[in-house]
Motif scaffolding. Structure first.
Motif, short mmCIF file in Angstrom:
data_model
loop_
_atom_site.label_atom_id
_atom_site.label_comp_id
_atom_site.label_asym_id
_atom_site.label_seq_id
_atom_site.Cartn_x
_atom_site.Cartn_y
_atom_site.Cartn_z
N GLN A 1 -22.03 35.50 -102.50
CA GLN A 1 -21.25 34.52 -101.74
C GLN A 1 -20.42 33.67 -102.70
O GLN A 1 -19.24 33.40 -102.46
CB GLN A 1 -22.22 33.65 -100.95
CG GLN A 1 -21.60 32.50 -100.20
CD GLN A 1 -22.65 31.67 -99.48
OE1 GLN A 1 -23.28 32.13 -98.54
NE2 GLN A 1 -22.89 30.46 -99.95
N LEU B 1 -17.39 35.56 -104.08
CA LEU B 1 -16.26 35.58 -103.15
C LEU B 1 -15.53 34.23 -103.17
O LEU B 1 -14.29 34.19 -103.08
CB LEU B 1 -16.76 35.91 -101.74
CG LEU B 1 -17.36 37.30 -101.54
CD1 LEU B 1 -17.87 37.46 -100.11
CD2 LEU B 1 -16.35 38.39 -101.86
N GLU B 2 -16.28 33.16 -103.28
CA GLU B 2 -15.66 31.83 -103.36
C GLU B 2 -14.79 31.73 -104.61
O GLU B 2 -13.66 31.22 -104.57
CB GLU B 2 -16.73 30.74 -103.39
CG GLU B 2 -17.53 30.62 -102.10
CD GLU B 2 -18.70 29.66 -102.24
OE1 GLU B 2 -18.74 28.93 -103.25
OE2 GLU B 2 -19.58 29.65 -101.35
N GLY C 1 -11.63 33.55 -104.22
CA GLY C 1 -10.78 33.10 -103.12
C GLY C 1 -10.71 34.06 -101.97
O GLY C 1 -9.70 34.15 -101.26
N ILE C 2 -11.81 34.79 -101.75
CA ILE C 2 -11.85 35.79 -100.67
C ILE C 2 -12.67 35.23 -99.51
O ILE C 2 -13.88 35.00 -99.62
CB ILE C 2 -12.48 37.10 -101.17
CG1 ILE C 2 -11.62 37.69 -102.29
CG2 ILE C 2 -12.62 38.10 -100.02
CD1 ILE C 2 -12.22 38.93 -102.93
N SER C 3 -12.02 35.01 -98.40
CA SER C 3 -12.70 34.44 -97.22
C SER C 3 -13.12 35.57 -96.29
O SER C 3 -12.57 35.74 -95.19
CB SER C 3 -11.77 33.47 -96.49
OG SER C 3 -11.38 32.41 -97.35
N ALA C 4 -14.08 36.35 -96.73
CA ALA C 4 -14.58 37.48 -95.94
C ALA C 4 -16.06 37.67 -96.27
O ALA C 4 -16.43 38.53 -97.09
CB ALA C 4 -13.78 38.74 -96.24
N PRO C 5 -16.93 36.86 -95.67
CA PRO C 5 -18.36 36.92 -95.97
C PRO C 5 -18.99 38.29 -95.76
O PRO C 5 -20.05 38.58 -96.33
CB PRO C 5 -18.96 35.90 -95.00
CG PRO C 5 -17.85 34.94 -94.72
CD PRO C 5 -16.61 35.80 -94.69
#
Length: 239
Positions: A72, A75-76, A79-83
């Motif tokens: 998680q 991804l932060e 800068g990827i907003s796709a959990p």
């Protein structure tokens, strides 16, 4: 008199370092293809994510080992907003790692010998419960374990005395009647000894370690089986 034997899991019951390499390869392959990131870029984010978790928790605890939280954070950082990627990364890593696990030489024979002598076997591990249960199941030894203690339930991690106190309480005997076996000199062997248990340092031949610590030490579980006796070190015998 020894009435219970407690084992660490990772790098004690199986070779975590070797299995981890397989898990990381699967994780990197997924990340480079699905996230369009270079291997080096991913590894940098992976290392930074480890630090982020520690900074957020502010302590040594099971959350620091939680790969889902770590992914998680990756991804932060990217800068990827796709959990949804986090859960896929989780399975890529753990499913691949667990698939290649195998018990350390002599482990199953030792567990069988302890069972035949009616000596209960416990587990004490710094990790999250579900993952450790999966590992024990994969190793084919879950049904031979009497009690399991993980840092997810104790909140604190080895060598905190509260962790070992929970292990001892679950085994239903005195600390002086418990053997604790693990690969970490500080966290397992010395940590257990400081809490009144008989700490035993597991150092397999393929892993080079040196220390002058005055602690019981075994390099093979096969060596523990000596005729009708189970021996973990001088004075640590089960007849």
């Amino acid at each position: 008199m020894i009435k219970a034997v407690i084992f660490d899991i990772d790098n004690t019951m199986y070779d975590y370092d070797k299995a981890h390499q397989t898990g990381m390869r699967a994780l990197i392959d997924y990340s480079t293809s699905a996230l369009s990131i270079s291997e080096e870029g991913f590894l940098q984010a992976f290392r930074r994510a480890q630090e982020m978790i520690k900074e957020r928790t502010g302590m040594d605890c099971a959350a620091n080992h939680n790969r889902l939280l770590r992914f998680q954070c990756i991804l932060e950082l990217l800068g990827i907003s796709a959990p949804s990627h986090a859960i896929r990364m989780y399975h890529a890593y753990w499913d691949s790692l667990i698939a290649v696990m195998s018990p350390e030489p002599g482990l199953k024979a030792l567990l069988s010998a302890l069972h035949n002598k009616r000596v209960p076997v416990g587990v004490g591990s710094d990790m999250t419960a579900y993952t450790q249960y999966r590992k024990l199941e994969r190793l084919g030894i879950l049904d031979q374990i009497s009690q399991i203690t993980v840092s997810e339930e104790t909140v604190v991690e080895k060598p905190d005395p509260r962790f070992f106190a929970t292990c001892v309480e679950k085994m239903g005997c005195k600390a002086s009647e418990c053997v604790f076996i693990g690969d970490s000199l500080k966290k397992d062997a010395l940590g257990a000894s400081a809490c009144g248990l008989h700490g035993v340092w597991y150092t397999p031949p393929h892993k080079s370690v040196q220390s002058e610590a005055d602690i019981a030490r075994i390099s093979s579980f096969d060596d523990c089986l000596q005729g009708d006796k189970i021996v973990f070190g001088e004075g640590l015998e089960i007849l």
